[in-house]
Design a protein around this motif. Structure first.
Motif, PDB file in Angstrom:
ATOM      1  N   SER A 198       0.840  -1.203   0.000  1.00  0.00           N
ATOM      2  CA  SER A 198       0.000   0.000   0.000  1.00  0.00           C
ATOM      3  C   SER A 198       0.871   1.247   0.000  1.00  0.00           C
ATOM      4  CB  SER A 198      -0.905   0.077   1.224  1.00  0.00           C
ATOM      5  OG  SER A 198      -1.422  -1.155   1.534  1.00  0.00           O
ATOM      6  N   GLN A 199       1.905   1.220   0.805  1.00  0.00           N
ATOM      7  CA  GLN A 199       2.775   2.396   0.857  1.00  0.00           C
ATOM      8  C   GLN A 199       3.364   2.723  -0.504  1.00  0.00           C
ATOM      9  OE1 GLN A 199       5.671   1.679   3.880  1.00  0.00           O
ATOM     10  NE2 GLN A 199       4.400   2.581   5.490  1.00  0.00           N
ATOM     11  N   LEU A 200       3.840   1.671  -1.161  1.00  0.00           N
ATOM     12  CA  LEU A 200       4.435   1.876  -2.486  1.00  0.00           C
ATOM     13  C   LEU A 200       3.402   2.431  -3.460  1.00  0.00           C
ATOM     14  CD1 LEU A 200       6.539  -1.398  -2.904  1.00  0.00           C
ATOM     15  CD2 LEU A 200       7.398   0.911  -2.636  1.00  0.00           C
ATOM     16  N   VAL A 201       2.212   1.810  -3.436  1.00  0.00           N
ATOM     17  CA  VAL A 201       1.194   2.175  -4.415  1.00  0.00           C
ATOM     18  C   VAL A 201       0.667   3.585  -4.152  1.00  0.00           C
ATOM     19  CG1 VAL A 201      -1.140   1.663  -5.184  1.00  0.00           C
ATOM     20  CG2 VAL A 201       0.518  -0.175  -4.960  1.00  0.00           C
ATOM     21  N   LEU A 202       0.416   3.899  -2.875  1.00  0.00           N
ATOM     22  CA  LEU A 202      -0.149   5.208  -2.565  1.00  0.00           C
ATOM     23  C   LEU A 202       0.807   6.337  -2.938  1.00  0.00           C
ATOM     24  CD1 LEU A 202      -1.875   4.447   0.850  1.00  0.00           C
ATOM     25  CD2 LEU A 202      -2.951   4.802  -1.352  1.00  0.00           C
ATOM     26  N   ALA A 203       2.093   6.017  -2.986  1.00  0.00           N
ATOM     27  CA  ALA A 203       3.069   7.058  -3.295  1.00  0.00           C
ATOM     28  C   ALA A 203       3.212   7.312  -4.794  1.00  0.00           C
ATOM     29  CB  ALA A 203       4.423   6.674  -2.711  1.00  0.00           C
ATOM     30  N   ARG A 204       2.569   6.482  -5.609  1.00  0.00           N
ATOM     31  CA  ARG A 204       2.754   6.623  -7.063  1.00  0.00           C
ATOM     32  C   ARG A 204       1.976   7.821  -7.595  1.00  0.00           C
ATOM     33  NH1 ARG A 204       6.230   3.626  -9.864  1.00  0.00           N
ATOM     34  NH2 ARG A 204       4.761   3.350 -11.573  1.00  0.00           N
ATOM     35  N   LYS A 205       2.529   8.378  -8.661  1.00  0.00           N
ATOM     36  CA  LYS A 205       1.863   9.525  -9.278  1.00  0.00           C
ATOM     37  C   LYS A 205       0.946   9.034 -10.400  1.00  0.00           C
ATOM     38  CE  LYS A 205       5.628  12.688  -8.292  1.00  0.00           C
ATOM     39  NZ  LYS A 205       6.811  11.808  -8.257  1.00  0.00           N
ATOM     40  N   PRO A 206      -0.050   9.853 -10.754  1.00  0.00           N
ATOM     41  CA  PRO A 206      -1.079   9.396 -11.696  1.00  0.00           C
ATOM     42  C   PRO A 206      -0.534   8.978 -13.067  1.00  0.00           C
ATOM     43  CG  PRO A 206      -1.656  11.527 -10.756  1.00  0.00           C
ATOM     44  CD  PRO A 206      -0.305  11.210 -10.264  1.00  0.00           C
ATOM     45  N   LYS A 207       0.508   9.672 -13.561  1.00  0.00           N
ATOM     46  CA  LYS A 207       0.975   9.387 -14.918  1.00  0.00           C
ATOM     47  C   LYS A 207       1.852   8.143 -14.989  1.00  0.00           C
ATOM     48  CE  LYS A 207      -0.622  12.333 -17.988  1.00  0.00           C
ATOM     49  NZ  LYS A 207      -0.172  13.695 -18.206  1.00  0.00           N
ATOM     50  N   GLN A 208       2.290   7.668 -13.839  1.00  0.00           N
ATOM     51  CA  GLN A 208       3.233   6.555 -13.858  1.00  0.00           C
ATOM     52  C   GLN A 208       2.538   5.251 -14.220  1.00  0.00           C
ATOM     53  OE1 GLN A 208       4.900   7.052  -9.889  1.00  0.00           O
ATOM     54  NE2 GLN A 208       6.624   8.102 -10.807  1.00  0.00           N
ATOM     55  N   CYS A 209       3.325   4.264 -14.581  1.00  0.00           N
ATOM     56  CA  CYS A 209       2.706   3.031 -15.021  1.00  0.00           C
ATOM     57  C   CYS A 209       2.091   2.299 -13.829  1.00  0.00           C
ATOM     58  CB  CYS A 209       3.710   2.142 -15.757  1.00  0.00           C
ATOM     59  SG  CYS A 209       4.925   1.379 -14.733  1.00  0.00           S
ATOM     60  N   ASN A 210       1.234   1.348 -14.120  1.00  0.00           N
ATOM     61  CA  ASN A 210       0.438   0.720 -13.064  1.00  0.00           C
ATOM     62  C   ASN A 210       1.093  -0.516 -12.468  1.00  0.00           C
ATOM     63  OD1 ASN A 210      -1.294   2.310 -14.868  1.00  0.00           O
ATOM     64  ND2 ASN A 210      -2.878   1.723 -13.421  1.00  0.00           N
ATOM     65  N   PHE A 211       2.388  -0.664 -12.676  1.00  0.00           N
ATOM     66  CA  PHE A 211       3.057  -1.865 -12.188  1.00  0.00           C
ATOM     67  C   PHE A 211       4.207  -1.488 -11.274  1.00  0.00           C
ATOM     68  CE2 PHE A 211       2.261  -2.435 -16.851  1.00  0.00           C
ATOM     69  CZ  PHE A 211       0.964  -2.892 -16.677  1.00  0.00           C
ATOM     70  N   ILE A 212       4.345  -2.233 -10.201  1.00  0.00           N
ATOM     71  CA  ILE A 212       5.559  -2.099  -9.405  1.00  0.00           C
ATOM     72  C   ILE A 212       6.005  -3.496  -9.017  1.00  0.00           C
ATOM     73  CG2 ILE A 212       5.292   0.210  -8.456  1.00  0.00           C
ATOM     74  CD1 ILE A 212       3.973  -1.066  -6.040  1.00  0.00           C
ATOM     75  N   GLU A 213       7.229  -3.600  -8.572  1.00  0.00           N
ATOM     76  CA  GLU A 213       7.696  -4.907  -8.150  1.00  0.00           C
ATOM     77  C   GLU A 213       7.903  -4.900  -6.647  1.00  0.00           C
ATOM     78  OE1 GLU A 213      10.913  -6.162 -10.908  1.00  0.00           O
ATOM     79  OE2 GLU A 213       9.505  -5.204 -12.274  1.00  0.00           O
ATOM     80  N   HIS A 214       7.435  -5.957  -6.030  1.00  0.00           N
ATOM     81  CA  HIS A 214       7.584  -6.068  -4.585  1.00  0.00           C
ATOM     82  C   HIS A 214       8.035  -7.476  -4.278  1.00  0.00           C
ATOM     83  CE1 HIS A 214       5.961  -6.951  -0.496  1.00  0.00           C
ATOM     84  NE2 HIS A 214       6.613  -5.845  -0.260  1.00  0.00           N
ATOM     85  N   ARG A 215       9.237  -7.607  -3.754  1.00  0.00           N
ATOM     86  CA  ARG A 215       9.824  -8.943  -3.539  1.00  0.00           C
ATOM     87  C   ARG A 215       9.709  -9.778  -4.818  1.00  0.00           C
ATOM     88  NH1 ARG A 215      10.388  -9.095   2.110  1.00  0.00           N
ATOM     89  NH2 ARG A 215       9.286  -7.324   2.954  1.00  0.00           N
TER      90      ARG A 215
END
Lengths: 165, 901
Positions: free
Chosen positions: A37-54
């Protein structure tokens, strides 16, 4: 498509729904929810919808004040997961009739039921919206009938209507 | 008291102003629920209470006490009770809990219920919490339900079967035929589930995979049906695409079944091309389909045009504005580099651009891909591009970037001069992130491989860099060490001195005479003599105000210093507040080394002693100790000892641990099936295959592999996996029977550099004739141990083996292999592999070095466990680099006396 988990958090970071398809202890689950949640909430609107976690790829999408977050295997199709999230939201929208966060707070179990008609064992179960909604509607009908037998009637729904308007 | 309804509880929580209020409400409610569970056995109360617990669970409070109640609720005959009960079970329980065994029975009953939705609930719960045990108990039910007349049940049963197979792969067989039938079901939900089930089965069993290959025509038919419908039925369409979920699932299964099968790949060629060319990728859905199609095309041995098409589509994705699409393109191209290096290389410029994207996810992928793209041809521009990004890169990327930069520079850089220059840049920009191993590699490179002019330049660079900035930890360490060792090269006149001799004293004599003509010219060209420009103040360096990184297009600054400047710089570093204590210890050592370089300049000596005495009272114990000891060392009474102590260190001789080759492309590690995604070029079948696996065939494969090597280090991985232990220097080779098929033994492949051959050949090489004389002496001659047996002598390298035995381990023969370099040129990347017959076990320890300069030698220990005391027969493979040439040879030895067993 192997979904490891699905969870929903509000913009304030409040958990609205969480379902794990891979085996994890309660501790691991709450840790993952917190970190992701922390990672996702910090994302900006224009950024892509994917992040990597572990060792998980996290696909998320924001609808109004709610973040829908799905963790999948690294070799999964992220773009299709986005479509899946959208499909889920469409189903909720159709089910609740113009869904809002309040619906999901007061009827979180319904949101679970809809999800259970769409995903099983981490695999997509049904690609037809109509089939999903029909199955839910019929099950709801049984539940209402049984609750009437318990003598509870539809008071819940009345209260809720008053809440909404 | 207890709130009666779920809704009341939710409302009560929502009006809480503080977290403490919330905790209070929940604590009271939990207590009430607990009491209710204890006192009230009605399902109605339970129905409400479990719903409230679900809410409490979402708030993050403990709910374990409700587990058993969920089970009880699920056992109720009412559907609504079951619905809530099973939901509770899936959320509060997991497969590891013992309580689960209680669930088996109610699941079994519900799976036999006449109500579809109750069966559905049971299957759904099974798919979520089934342990191996539960899976075994209920698999008959699941199997039966696959034949249900209702599509709702069939799809759920198929997905429950997925879970069953995941938990116990041995249960796969009965599902196989049924899944096949479900594949042609007219309901998309059932098809989806069937595809998922078959995918799972194929991942678990070879039998299923063989069956799966036969399904290819059905898959092609289903996919074509989806593609050909001009107006997709409204029920399944998404943005005018006909059921993209099913399309992607089928494409994915195609990838699984066609992996490693050229026939299957050929059958799929048309339909994949069709998807790739006809799908409109301007919408997310279309991109999702194309993406899956491209991944499949690249992962199976498909024909070249299709692969190029796939890469080009991904290339188009890269230039697209949608960040999501760019992200998947970058990720997929990283994986594709392994097999499609040339096509991917074409998109290099775009990839480099993406390293500066505003989105961290894109930047991460772009960096990974950039490193994966590096090969011997493009290493210079690529390293330059990445170095440009390094100063502005995200902190979390820096260590891995610096590490991979070091690896790329070492693996691909040919000119030592370039390698040193680039490493200095890496150190000056990312010195805080360089790991110790890479730093030692760098120092080793300068000390043992660089010639004096390179050492001089590197030291002068370091001096200039340290004058600019001492904030980069490892830069300070490397710089100070070099200055300490090569201070004589740093001062102006050493140009001349160095050509004549290495003798320190002589250099100093000349150095005291000051600048000579040439150096003045250099200073003139620079326009500003360093001494005047360098603003090293009394109290330290330019601290706090860190100068910008040196532009990559500028040359690294070079400084020529007077001995006094060197002492001043080191003193300033010692006084600096941002230099770490460990680095200060090294700086003290460097300082005392200066005394050897400038032994005949009393003024230098006294300023060194001045600095040392300033640190005799340091708060740090080690600093204090070193300062005191070094000061003593510089006193007159130790003159005789000092010269020896402070003279230049000999070049380090420890073994250089090479970089793992997948460092540059970790994606490759994740793709486990690497060896089978390529078309015939490298077929593992060759190693164990039929008679056609002749020498010629294997040779071709080896050649191809060698070509691939040149293209990208990643293709080395293919080799690596082909002959797993062959490229690792530290490995325990245990000749496993599986690698030596009977065929390989009948026809040992003469030239194939495969491990299978190595082992297979050795085990059938005819037993050597042991001379009768040797046999007669056999009984006594422990003297045969300890002798050197020459096993190889060619190409300027001689190898001897010295057997020995430890009394503790009578069955183990230890061999000491000694590699003498008797040629003219240095040998590097020495790699020595040994194979023994199956009855013996082998352990190879790492060599004492991989670099053997001319006239010297290195050693390597080999242990052979020989319990059956059979004659020692060795097959050995040697590879090394000499004079830029890669040499390889394979040879046998069985000349040990029969006592050496």
């Amino acid at each position: 498509m192997t979904i490891k988990y699905v969870f929903l958090v509000s913009r304030q970071g409040k958990l609205r729904l969480s379902k794990w398809y891979s085996t994890a202890t309660a501790k691991q689950i709450s840790k993952t929810i917190k970190e992701v949640s922390q990672l996702v909430l910090a994302r900006k609107p224009k950024q892509c919808n994917f992040i990597e976690h572990r060792d998980t790829k996290v696909v998320y999408r924001k609808y109004a004040s709610l973040y829908f977050i799905v963790g999948v295997e690294l070799d999964d199709n992220e773009l299709l997961i986005l479509e899946f999230i959208h499909r889920y939201v469409e189903c909720l929208d159709r089910y609740f009739g113009n869904v809002c966060e309040l619906d999901l707070i007061f009827h979180f179990q319904k949101a679970y039921f809809v999800l259970d008609e769409m995903v099983m064992a981490g695999e997509l179960q049904e690609s037809s919206k109509r089939t999903v909604l029909r199955a839910i509607a019929q099950q709801d009908e049984t539940e209402t009938k049984e609750n009437a037998e318990r003598g509870w009637g539809d008071i819940n729904d009345l209260v809720e209507l008053l809440d909404k308007y | 008291m207890s709130f009666f309804r779920l809704k009341d509880l939710i409302r009560a929580v929502r009006v809480c102003k503080t977290a403490a209020d919330e905790r209070n409400v929940i604590r009271r409610e939990s207590a009430a629920i607990r009491t209710s569970f204890k006192e009230n056995n009605s399902q109605d109360a339970r129905y409400v209470n479990v719903q409230k617990l679900l809410y409490i669970y979402l708030l993050g409070f403990p709910v374990q006490f409700g587990q058993l109640e969920c089970l009880k609720l699920a056992a109720s005959p009412r559907f609504s009770d079951k619905r809530v009960g099973y939901l509770g079970i899936t959320l509060f329980l997991d497969e590891k809990q013992e309580i689960l065994t209680l669930l088996t029975n109610s699941l079994k009953n519900d799976m036999n219920n006449s109500d579809d939705y109750i069966v559905g609930l049971a299957l759904s719960t099974l798919s979520n919490v089934a342990s191996t045990e539960v899976a075994n108990d209920l698999m008959d039910e699941v199997e039966r339900l696959l034949d249900s007349s209702r599509s709702y049940i069939r799809k759920k049963a198929a997905l429950a079967a997925v879970r069953v197979v995941r938990r116990d792969p041995e249960l796969a067989t009965p599902f196989l035929q049924r899944a096949r039938a479900l594949l042609s079901d007219k309901h998309h939900g059932v098809q989806l589930a069937a595809v998922a089930l078959i995918t799972e089965l194929c991942n678990h069993s070879q039998e299923a995979l063989d069956e799966g290959r036969k399904l290819v025509p059905i898959l092609v038919r289903q996919l074509r049906a989806l593609l050909s419908s001009d107006s997709p039925s409204a029920e399944y369409e998404v943005a005018s695409f006909s059921d993209p979920f099913l399309q992607v699932a089928i494409l994915r299964l195609m990838r699984v079944v066609a992996r490693g099968s050229q026939e299957a790949a050929d059958e799929l060629n048309d339909v994949l091309t069709h998807v790739a060319t006809r799908t409109d990728w301007f919408k997310n859905v279309g991109a999702a389909i194309i993406y899956e199609c491209a991944v499949t095309a690249l992962a199976i041995p498909s024909e070249q045009p299709l692969r190029v098409l796939a890469i080009n589509l991904l290339g188009k994705f890269l230039a697209y504005t949608d960040n999501n699409v760019r992200y998947v393109a970058l990720a997929t191209l990283s994986a594709a580099v392994i097999t499609e290096a040339p096509s991917v290389q074409r998109h290099r410029a775009t990839v480099v651009q993406c390293m500066r994207d505003s989105d961290i996810s894109i930047r991460r992928r772009a960096l990974d891909l950039s490193f994966a793209l590096i090969n011997a041809q493009n290493v210079k521009p690529m390293v330059t591009d990445i170095l440009r990004v390094l100063p502005i890169a995200d902190l979390e990327f820096k260590s891995s970037m610096v590490y991979r930069l070091s690896a790329a520079i070492t693996l691909f850089g040919d000119a030592i001069e370039w390698r040193i220059e680039r490493m200095l840049r890496v150190l000056s920009v990312g010195g805080n992130y360089v790991n110790t191993r890479d730093l030692f590699k760098f120092i080793r490179l300068i000390a043992s491989e660089a010639d004096e002019s390179l050492q001089r330049r590197a030291t002068r660079n370091c001096f200039a860099l340290l004058e600019r900035d001492v904030s980069q930890d490892k830069m300070v360490l490397a710089g100070v060490w070099l200055i300490g060792e090569y201070a004589d090269l740093l001062v102006a006149s050493s140009t001349k001195a160095s050509t004549s001799t290495e003798n320190d004293n002589k250099i100093e004599k000349e150095s005291s005479t000051g600048l000579d003509e040439d150096d003045l010219d250099i200073l003139g060209a620079l326009g500003k003599p360093i001494q005047k420009e360098s603003p090293v103040d009394e109290d330290g360096l330019r601290q706090g105000n860190i100068p910008a990184a040196i532009d990559i297009d500028e040359e690294l600054p070079e400084a020529i210093a007077e001995p006094a400047d060197i002492v001043r710089l080191l003193t300033a570093i010692l006084n600096s507040s941002i230099v770490s204590t460990a680095n200060k210890h090294v700086t003290l050592t460097a300082l005392v080394k200066l005394s050897g370089r400038f032994a005949n300049q009393p003024s230098i000596l006294s300023s060194i002693r001045q600095t040392l005495s300033n640190h005799k009272h340091s708060m740090d114990c080690e600093t204090q100790q070193r300062a005191t000891e070094f000061d003593k060392l510089l006193s007159n009474e130790l003159d005789s000892v000092r010269t020896g102590v402070v003279e230049r260190m000999p070049a380090p001789e420890y073994a250089d641990v090479p970089y793992e080759e997948y460092v540059l492309n970790p994606t490759a590690m994740r793709m486990k099936a690497l060896t089978i995604i390529k078309r015939p070029a490298i077929q593992p079948a060759d190693l164990i295959g039929d008679e056609a696996a002749s020498a010629a065939n294997a040779e071709a494969a080896a050649q191809k592999a060698a070509e691939a090597n040149k293209q990208s280090v990643m293709s080395d991985l293919l080799n690596l996996m082909d002959e797993a232990p062959a490229t690792s220097t530290v490995s325990t080779l245990s000749p496993s029977p599986s690698t030596t098929s009977p065929v390989a033994q009948q026809a040992p492949l003469q030239s194939a550099n495969t491990l299978a051959d190595l082992l297979g050949g050795a085990s059938i090489s005819p037993p050597t004739n042991v001379s009768p004389a040797a046999e007669t002496t056999a009984a006594f001659s422990s003297a045969d141990f300890g002798k050197e047996y020459e096993v190889y002598n060619s190409n300027g390298i001689r190898i001897t083996l010295t057997p020995s035995k430890k009394p503790k381990a009578p069955a183990v023969v230890e061999l000491l292999a000694t590699f003498y370099n008797e040629g003219e040129v240095a040998i590097s990347e020495l790699n020595f592999l040994v194979a023994v017959p199956k009855s013996q076990k082998l352990q190879i320890l790492p060599p004492s070095g991989q670099h053997v300069s001319a006239g010297s030698s290195v050693t390597q220990h080999i242990k052979i466990a020989n319990p059956s005391k059979t004659h020692l027969r060795l097959r050995m493979k040697l590879s090394f680099m000499a004079d830029g040439q890669n040499n390889e040879s394979m040879f046998d030895y069985s000349g040990f006396p029969s006592t050496v067993v």
